[in-house]
Design a protein around this motif. Sequence first.
Motif, mmCIF file in Angstrom:
data_model
loop_
_atom_site.group_PDB
_atom_site.id
_atom_site.type_symbol
_atom_site.label_atom_id
_atom_site.label_comp_id
_atom_site.label_asym_id
_atom_site.label_seq_id
_atom_site.Cartn_x
_atom_site.Cartn_y
_atom_site.Cartn_z
ATOM 1 N N ASP A 26 7.346 2.764 13.521
ATOM 2 C CA ASP A 26 8.312 1.857 13.053
ATOM 3 C C ASP A 26 7.653 1.313 11.563
ATOM 4 O O ASP A 26 8.495 1.159 10.548
ATOM 5 C CB ASP A 26 7.890 0.715 13.750
ATOM 6 N N GLY A 27 6.246 1.353 11.214
ATOM 7 C CA GLY A 27 5.823 1.131 9.896
ATOM 8 C C GLY A 27 6.055 2.119 8.852
ATOM 9 O O GLY A 27 6.447 2.010 7.939
ATOM 10 N N GLU A 29 8.602 4.227 8.733
ATOM 11 C CA GLU A 29 9.888 4.349 8.599
ATOM 12 C C GLU A 29 10.354 3.256 7.467
ATOM 13 O O GLU A 29 11.046 3.274 6.848
ATOM 14 C CB GLU A 29 10.784 4.004 9.694
ATOM 15 N N ARG A 30 9.298 2.216 7.550
ATOM 16 C CA ARG A 30 9.670 1.069 6.413
ATOM 17 C C ARG A 30 8.809 1.234 5.314
ATOM 18 O O ARG A 30 8.804 0.331 4.425
ATOM 19 C CB ARG A 30 9.099 -0.327 6.950
ATOM 20 N N GLU A 32 5.583 1.353 4.933
ATOM 21 C CA GLU A 32 4.368 0.735 5.188
ATOM 22 C C GLU A 32 2.994 1.601 5.251
ATOM 23 O O GLU A 32 3.177 2.831 5.857
ATOM 24 C CB GLU A 32 4.407 -0.305 6.256
ATOM 25 N N TYR A 90 3.684 -3.438 3.195
ATOM 26 C CA TYR A 90 3.025 -4.078 4.140
ATOM 27 C C TYR A 90 2.170 -3.206 4.671
ATOM 28 O O TYR A 90 2.295 -1.849 4.435
ATOM 29 C CB TYR A 90 4.027 -4.481 5.271
#
Length: 304
Positions: A26-27, A29-30, A32, A90
């Motif tokens: 998830d990170g 994909e963002r 991060e 992030y």
Amino acid sequence: MVFTHSAFLYDGDSAYASTLSGFVRDGLERGEAVAVAAPPSRLELLRDTLAGDAKVVRFLPADEWYVRPVRTIAGWARILRSAADDGRPYTRLIGEIPYADGTDSWVRFEAALNRSLAELHGHLLCPYDRSRLPTTVLAAAGRTHPRLHDGDWRDSAGYEAPEQFLTVTPEPLWPVTGNPLLTVPIAQTVAELRVAMRQRASAEGWLPPDRAELLALAVSELATNGIRHGGERRELRIWVLDDAVVGEIIDDGPGTPQPLAGYLLPDPSTVGGMGLWLVQQLCDSLSIHRDGGFTYARFAVRRT
């Protein structure tokens, strides 16, 4: 969003791999940054699960990362700041402490993180193996992490402010026996004391030269702290044990030790104020407590 600190209570490899790989992906994909510190078997499992995604994740062996609590705080801060400097929005961190010796020190570390990294942008998720860890450590996870993942995300009902937790969970003292080898009054300057400690530690074989330098630095910083904040009576005590040289700075000043003393990142815009932070990183133990009108700062430097 600034710093988030969560505990992941897990049972078995499947839950570990699926939850953490989902957190990592998830990170990614963002856009991060992601870093993971864990024991070798956990790193291998997560690498295998992530497959090709593992190549953009930074993996850190737990036995090299979790050496001293404040060193680890400094390490996480470097990763978070570096990612921000690189333009990452992030950073996601996974940190699994290999609880063994020094459990209380690492439980305190988990509490202190909530203040130490509060202004940095990242999410640190800490796995806790319910099949292996004692119930006291599992219970402490809920007291030191504002968020929990236990099948799903939720706020921790038992979370305590770091100042409160650290006050009721003191840092263990490095044990000593018998009278100190050396008891020295501390005057208004520490230069001569620092030189004397370095020379005597080397000449009498207390420590090898590099570790004698650590002893001299710790004495200098803690004695200076006692001069600035203490009262009229100040002294240094030294024990030379089989495993470590232990020092203790005593003063009769009126102040009460701050629970987060030595855990907070130094302010780069402020001159000074790094003494306890340095001692916490360089020594193998530091415990500050008050008893009978005196403040005691006990530290240890291992002999090897």
